[in-house]
Design a protein around this motif. Sequence first.
Motif, PDB file in Angstrom:
ATOM      1  N   LEU A  37       6.313  -7.275   7.849  1.00  0.00           N
ATOM      2  CA  LEU A  37       7.209  -6.172   8.212  1.00  0.00           C
ATOM      3  C   LEU A  37       8.111  -5.797   7.033  1.00  0.00           C
ATOM      4  O   LEU A  37       8.371  -4.626   6.781  1.00  0.00           O
ATOM      5  N   GLU A  38       8.577  -6.813   6.298  1.00  0.00           N
ATOM      6  CA  GLU A  38       9.417  -6.537   5.120  1.00  0.00           C
ATOM      7  C   GLU A  38       8.643  -5.692   4.110  1.00  0.00           C
ATOM      8  O   GLU A  38       9.159  -4.757   3.519  1.00  0.00           O
ATOM      9  N   GLN A  39       7.374  -6.053   3.951  1.00  0.00           N
ATOM     10  CA  GLN A  39       6.494  -5.315   3.026  1.00  0.00           C
ATOM     11  C   GLN A  39       6.350  -3.855   3.495  1.00  0.00           C
ATOM     12  O   GLN A  39       6.456  -2.926   2.701  1.00  0.00           O
ATOM     13  N   ILE A  43       7.489   0.603   2.177  1.00  0.00           N
ATOM     14  CA  ILE A  43       6.603   1.765   2.037  1.00  0.00           C
ATOM     15  C   ILE A  43       7.293   2.981   2.643  1.00  0.00           C
ATOM     16  O   ILE A  43       7.890   2.903   3.720  1.00  0.00           O
ATOM     17  N   GLU A  44       7.199   4.080   1.928  1.00  0.00           N
ATOM     18  CA  GLU A  44       7.775   5.336   2.415  1.00  0.00           C
ATOM     19  C   GLU A  44       7.078   5.721   3.728  1.00  0.00           C
ATOM     20  O   GLU A  44       5.850   5.706   3.806  1.00  0.00           O
ATOM     21  N   ILE A  96       1.398   3.487   9.110  1.00  0.00           N
ATOM     22  CA  ILE A  96      -0.052   3.252   9.118  1.00  0.00           C
ATOM     23  C   ILE A  96      -0.794   4.569   9.375  1.00  0.00           C
ATOM     24  O   ILE A  96      -0.648   5.179  10.425  1.00  0.00           O
ATOM     25  N   PRO A  97      -1.582   5.038   8.394  1.00  0.00           N
ATOM     26  CA  PRO A  97      -2.323   6.283   8.613  1.00  0.00           C
ATOM     27  C   PRO A  97      -3.510   6.081   9.563  1.00  0.00           C
ATOM     28  O   PRO A  97      -4.220   5.077   9.468  1.00  0.00           O
TER      29      PRO A  97
END
Length: 409
Positions: A37-39, A43-44, A96-97
């Motif tokens: 989750l930190e990672q 991310i934008e 997440i795309p």
Amino acid sequence: MNREHLRSLFTAKSAKVDTNRGEAYYAKLYDQCKARLEQLKKIEPLRKISIKEILEDEGVSRRDFLKWVSATTAMLMLPSSFAPLVAEAAELMNRIPVIWIELQDCAGNSEAFIRSDGPKVDEIILEIISLEFQETLMAAAGHQAEAQLDDAMEHFKGKYLLFVEGAIPVGPGREWCTIGASGETFEEHLKRVANDAAAIVAVGTCATFGGVPAAAPNPTGAVGVMDVVNDKPIINIPACPANPANMVGVILHYVLTGQIPELDSLLRPKFAFGYRIHDNCERRAHFDAGEFVEEWGDEGAKNNFCLYKMGCKGPMTFNNCSIVRYNESVNWPIGSGHGCIGCSEPGFWDKYAYERPMADANIKMAPNGGVEKSVDQFGLGLLTAAGVGIAIHAAASAIAGKKSEGDKE
Ligand code: SF4
Ligand code: SF4
């Protein structure tokens, strides 16, 4: 099929749901999820949309959201200490795309997650995922839509989750099902879009096992995604339609852990398909007491007796709709008086979708109305009936040659 054989089917590794893996396992998983989750936070977000604002706009209170978080944590078979992480993961769903393609289908699964008068949290969560391509929902069409798909695939190469709805025709005449001006067949289209996906989620029974298009005589040679793509992690979410709660569960699990959930031999997540409808059915006490509906509208029907004799396939069907239900958890087929037709099992239309009990299920009524005197008869009958379902698992697994444990990203 003898009793020992059935017992071995029941105790097969893929048929087991391990709900308690011990403290050490969960402590390690907790740390992994926190790091993941930190990672993701770094991310934008792909969509500038805040879950808090949407919940407020839709009139969902913080309390309702927290209730959803607890229920979802339990549904994912995680200890309650994971609830804060699940809440955080819900807020990070827009990292997440997702690309969603439709093949030989009725768009019923798309409808299932967008149709709602007063959306509950599952539907809201699905609204905030970064849906990069979805033909039913997007405004673009034709060349514009094709360009949008190509852009999304290029931009999120190797990172997107590919949702597939609908079966793939691979028989003679498959060239009648094409997409775009180039005349790409559904099979070619699926393979091309699957190529750069991180994982594939097949939603609905058509995408998982061929579903209704694959019913006899299966004029187009319809099959599921796992029969066409064999070099990607695949998660099957069957049912007609797939339950939005299970779609959210799979995406949340991926956001939270970076992995796909543990699967059964038919690649279905165990958290949703680890139990039979019959195991959690509200009419189960009537089954055990030998109280059945004998014909539509009789006294048994008025008293909500068991629907087995009216063709209910709950004993052979693995799904969680007896717990999660449909239409914002208001009701489900058996609750409204019709037996289960096994819509989340392979070949359900030909095998289960009729109003008669399975001919070889051998489930007998208790002689004196009580289960105590006939527990063996019920046990054997039930084992036989459920064994049919599990045998299908085993056979399909052998054919597909798929693995049952969760794959890594
Ligand atoms: S046979 Fe069907 S209605 Fe009866 S208890 Fe089982 S799932 Fe419920
Ligand atoms: S009760 Fe059975 S037929 Fe109905 S939705 Fe659930 S699995 Fe499908």
